[in-house]
Design an enzyme around this catalytic site. Sequence first.
Site, PDB file in Angstrom:
ATOM      1  N   ASP A 111       0.859  -1.181   0.000  1.00 10.07           N
ATOM      2  CA  ASP A 111       0.000   0.000   0.000  1.00 10.07           C
ATOM      3  C   ASP A 111       0.895   1.230   0.000  1.00 10.07           C
ATOM      4  OD1 ASP A 111      -2.456  -1.376   0.104  1.00 10.07           O
ATOM      5  OD2 ASP A 111      -2.377  -1.525   2.287  1.00 10.07           O
TER       6      ASP A 111
ATOM      7  N   ASP B 240      -7.008  -1.602  -4.715  1.00 10.74           N
ATOM      8  CA  ASP B 240      -8.115  -1.270  -3.817  1.00 10.74           C
ATOM      9  C   ASP B 240      -9.046  -0.249  -4.472  1.00 10.74           C
ATOM     10  OD1 ASP B 240      -6.836  -2.891  -1.915  1.00 10.74           O
ATOM     11  OD2 ASP B 240      -5.831  -1.190  -0.974  1.00 10.74           O
TER      12      ASP B 240
END
Length: 177
Positions: free
Chosen positions: A130, A151
């Site tokens: 991330d 995401d």
Amino acid sequence: MLNKTSTHTFILIVGVILDQWTKFWAVGRLGDANGNPTGEKIEVIGSLWRHRLAYNEGAAFSMKPQDLIPALHPTAFYAIFSLIAISALIYFYKKAVEPDDTLSRLGVALILSGALGNLADRMRIHKVVDFIDWDFPDFIMVRWPTFNLADSWVCIGVALIFVASWIAPKKIEKTNE
């Protein structure tokens, strides 16, 4: 000329490639020689949007399924869960969504792209990269959990399916009038 399925397959593939490319960039730019986060932050729009390397070893919002099923290795859990979800999405795309429902089909393609992008991370390094650190000024939380393009693809895909389900009844009402 490409048909809609080919177009959606192309979008799916490009989505996975962009996701993986940005994750490799984030690890290379924001990680040390071993890929560990250095804590460096690159401000894109001040502190509202910045890039910061983080790893998610859990599920969405760092939830950990191994707390529920301790006997199953997390990578095996995510692989099984992802394969079931991917199979269900492909079935949904082929059988449940009308061929002319472009928004829902695009939504499914984006969700598949996100699922495959994060699955690739889990299979390769047993965690998800991330790096997008966003702050939504509000009173609920300090910052939004760090995320990645995969995401984003999932969220956009789900939103498109919801919009399509809201639009479809209106089309049916107009044709019945």
